[in-house]
Design an enzyme around this catalytic site. Sequence first.
Site, PDB file in Angstrom:
ATOM      1  N   ARG A  41      12.789   6.502 -32.968  1.00 52.13           N
ATOM      2  CA  ARG A  41      11.568   6.192 -32.718  1.00 52.13           C
ATOM      3  C   ARG A  41      11.499   4.328 -32.316  1.00 52.13           C
ATOM      4  O   ARG A  41      10.462   4.014 -31.738  1.00 52.13           O
ATOM      5  CB  ARG A  41      10.384   6.385 -33.626  1.00 52.13           C
ATOM      6  N   LYS A 202       3.454  29.056 -37.290  1.00 57.23           N
ATOM      7  CA  LYS A 202       1.971  30.453 -37.708  1.00 57.23           C
ATOM      8  C   LYS A 202       0.936  30.677 -36.616  1.00 57.23           C
ATOM      9  O   LYS A 202       1.194  29.110 -36.266  1.00 57.23           O
ATOM     10  CB  LYS A 202       1.125  30.055 -39.126  1.00 57.23           C
ATOM     11  N   GLY A 358       7.321  17.589 -32.873  1.00 59.92           N
ATOM     12  CA  GLY A 358       8.094  17.891 -33.862  1.00 59.92           C
ATOM     13  C   GLY A 358       9.216  18.381 -34.577  1.00 59.92           C
ATOM     14  O   GLY A 358      10.269  17.932 -33.515  1.00 59.92           O
ATOM     15  N   GLY A 381       2.670  15.968 -35.105  1.00 61.39           N
ATOM     16  CA  GLY A 381       0.516  15.837 -35.122  1.00 61.39           C
ATOM     17  C   GLY A 381       0.427  15.776 -34.122  1.00 61.39           C
ATOM     18  O   GLY A 381      -1.346  16.303 -33.488  1.00 61.39           O
TER      19      GLY A 381
HETATM   20  N1  LIG Z   1      10.514  34.241 -36.865  1.00 57.75           N
HETATM   21  C1  LIG Z   1      10.403  32.743 -38.078  1.00 57.75           C
HETATM   22  N2  LIG Z   1       9.996  33.257 -39.218  1.00 57.75           N
HETATM   23  C2  LIG Z   1       9.763  32.246 -40.078  1.00 57.75           C
HETATM   24  N3  LIG Z   1       9.579  30.979 -39.671  1.00 57.75           N
HETATM   25  C3  LIG Z   1       9.657  31.100 -38.163  1.00 57.75           C
HETATM   26  C4  LIG Z   1      10.265  32.025 -37.153  1.00 57.75           C
HETATM   27  N4  LIG Z   1      10.672  31.203 -36.339  1.00 57.75           N
HETATM   28  C5  LIG Z   1      10.234  29.688 -36.345  1.00 57.75           C
HETATM   29  N5  LIG Z   1       9.866  29.290 -37.884  1.00 57.75           N
HETATM   30  C6  LIG Z   1      10.036  28.086 -38.672  1.00 57.75           C
HETATM   31  O1  LIG Z   1       8.757  26.824 -37.776  1.00 57.75           O
HETATM   32  C7  LIG Z   1       9.047  25.900 -38.520  1.00 57.75           C
HETATM   33  C8  LIG Z   1       8.522  25.508 -37.462  1.00 57.75           C
HETATM   34  O2  LIG Z   1       6.701  25.424 -36.988  1.00 57.75           O
HETATM   35  P1  LIG Z   1       6.577  23.908 -36.825  1.00 57.75           P
HETATM   36  O3  LIG Z   1       6.630  24.385 -34.768  1.00 57.75           O
HETATM   37  O4  LIG Z   1       6.385  22.800 -37.185  1.00 57.75           O
HETATM   38  O5  LIG Z   1       4.799  24.222 -37.366  1.00 57.75           O
HETATM   39  P2  LIG Z   1       3.719  25.978 -37.400  1.00 57.75           P
HETATM   40  O6  LIG Z   1       4.916  25.766 -38.883  1.00 57.75           O
HETATM   41  O7  LIG Z   1       2.571  24.638 -37.786  1.00 57.75           O
HETATM   42  O8  LIG Z   1       4.113  26.532 -36.730  1.00 57.75           O
HETATM   43  C9  LIG Z   1      10.834  25.810 -38.407  1.00 57.75           C
HETATM   44  O9  LIG Z   1      10.435  25.384 -39.571  1.00 57.75           O
HETATM   45  C10 LIG Z   1      10.970  27.216 -37.996  1.00 57.75           C
HETATM   46  O10 LIG Z   1      12.379  27.981 -38.903  1.00 57.75           O
HETATM   47  O1  LIG Z   2       6.056  11.368 -38.591  1.00 54.42           O
HETATM   48  C1  LIG Z   2       4.619  11.111 -38.055  1.00 54.42           C
HETATM   49  O2  LIG Z   2       3.933  11.768 -37.356  1.00 54.42           O
HETATM   50  P1  LIG Z   2       4.787  13.310 -37.387  1.00 54.42           P
HETATM   51  O3  LIG Z   2       5.580  13.828 -37.962  1.00 54.42           O
HETATM   52  O4  LIG Z   2       3.597  14.820 -36.947  1.00 54.42           O
HETATM   53  O5  LIG Z   2       5.228  13.219 -35.620  1.00 54.42           O
HETATM   54  C2  LIG Z   2       4.103   9.403 -37.818  1.00 54.42           C
HETATM   55  O6  LIG Z   2       4.514   8.785 -38.328  1.00 54.42           O
HETATM   56  C3  LIG Z   2       2.465  10.069 -38.106  1.00 54.42           C
HETATM   57  O7  LIG Z   2       2.690   9.777 -39.902  1.00 54.42           O
HETATM   58  P2  LIG Z   2       1.736  10.562 -41.613  1.00 54.42           P
HETATM   59  O8  LIG Z   2       2.141  12.014 -40.786  1.00 54.42           O
HETATM   60  O9  LIG Z   2       2.115  10.055 -42.395  1.00 54.42           O
HETATM   61  O10 LIG Z   2       0.676  10.141 -40.628  1.00 54.42           O
END
Ligand SMILES: Nc1ncnc2c1ncn2[C@@H]1O[C@H](COP(=O)(O)OP(=O)(O)O)[C@@H](O)[C@H]1O
Ligand SMILES: O=C(OP(=O)(O)O)[C@H](O)COP(=O)(O)O
Length: 401
Positions: A41, A202, A358, A381
């Site tokens: 960043r 999820k 992410g 996010g």
């Molecule tokens: N089959 C699975 N079972 C449980 N967790 C999983 C699986 N596949 C991926 N993940 C987890 O999903 C997470 C990433 O999710 P992310 O894309 O950040 O968004 P969200 O949690 O909101 O769906 C990772 O930490 C990964 O370990």
């Molecule tokens: O790390 C950030 O967001 P992200 O983890 O969703 O990429 C940004 O710096 C925003 O931080 P915040 O989710 O504490 O407002």
Amino acid sequence: MATKKSVSSLKEADLKGKKVLIRADLNVPLDDSFKITDDTRIRAAVPTIKYLMSNGARVILSSHLGRPKGVTPKYSLKPLVPRLSELLGLEVKMASDCIGPEVEKLVAELPEGGVLLLENVRFYKEEEKNDPEFAKKLASIADLYVNDAFGTAHRAHASTEGVTKYLKPAVAGFLMQKELDYLVGAVSNPKKPFAAIVGGSKVSSKIGVIESLLEKVNILVLGGGMIFTFYKAQGLKVGSSLVEEDKLDLATSLLEKAKAKGVSLLLPTDVVIADKFAADANSKTVAADSIPDGWMGLDIGPDSIKSFSEALDTTQTVIWNGPMGVFEFEKFAAGTTAIAKKLAELSGKGVTTIIGGGDSVAAVEKAGLADKMSHISTGGGASLELLEGKTLPGVLALNEA
Ligand SMILES: Nc1ncnc2c1ncn2[C@@H]1O[C@H](COP(=O)(O)OP(=O)(O)O)[C@@H](O)[C@H]1O
Ligand SMILES: O=C(OP(=O)(O)O)[C@H](O)COP(=O)(O)O
């Protein structure tokens, strides 16, 4: 000289001698000894800062770090000064506050081309409350505002949104513009065929993204923990895999929607299963319809990697959000790494590849393939909200300015 009103981009702004408040997202991870563990960043913020410097601006740099509750030394921006100075090729000055008399004095002393880093704006609770008085104080130290903090653009905070009401012109920095060009531009007007790969844990956290992408893509590839909700909705046994029971109907309706829209929706045909959620779990690969009781799916299998790769070979634009499996555990990282490699290969053939922030970014970086992609978002996010079709307050404020 351009009038204040007509300035709508950084390139149009008259910067010589001007005090410019730039909001960047310098929210980087630090270890226990305050060493920066990922400076992405900071590096991403450099082009705009250098442009301001080389055009004779007095640069006042602001950011948040972490989520402090009040003044918390552990969240000071001081550890960033050496790296910033190194990347910018000058000694960056640091203020111990972000508003007030000391800041005003340091700003007054700032030479043309100089850079002053303000202390964490979140040391004031007024920042996240978007308090107008605090925003006014921030605005009062500068002649012009530049928002380059894409990663924080989904927050309507004083330094990202409120400040634009009192400080004009308010324009986007180069990073902000690049993020918008890719995440809005490429997605709303993509070279086709256009594919989206959505993974992560999820369904509930990705509904908005899936629904919005179904309107635009030709191919939708699903992976990660969310697939088990789709399997279960189709009547398959999923063992102890992650399932959101209250989202079964939604999964069915998303499958129907894809069909009605002619979107080719691909679910994994095989999965790597584990006997516990742990790095050292026993594992094996089974067909999607053969997950035994007591086992959980933690990655996509080799057949799925093959069919996903073949589908991706037909595309011109690919956007990826969310890992294919629990990539944090080596044993279950193969699916995610294979997709990262595939996208790197496609980039080399001229396909536009966009990594939407992410965990997918972390996975691409872990695989050492970050510089191969067309665009890697600096906002988790924020990119998710953009892909959902939401408007980001930090961006809207600039359009209105
Ligand atoms: N089959 C699975 N079972 C449980 N967790 C999983 C699986 N596949 C991926 N993940 C987890 O999903 C997470 C990433 O999710 P992310 O894309 O950040 O968004 P969200 O949690 O909101 O769906 C990772 O930490 C990964 O370990
Ligand atoms: O790390 C950030 O967001 P992200 O983890 O969703 O990429 C940004 O710096 C925003 O931080 P915040 O989710 O504490 O407002």
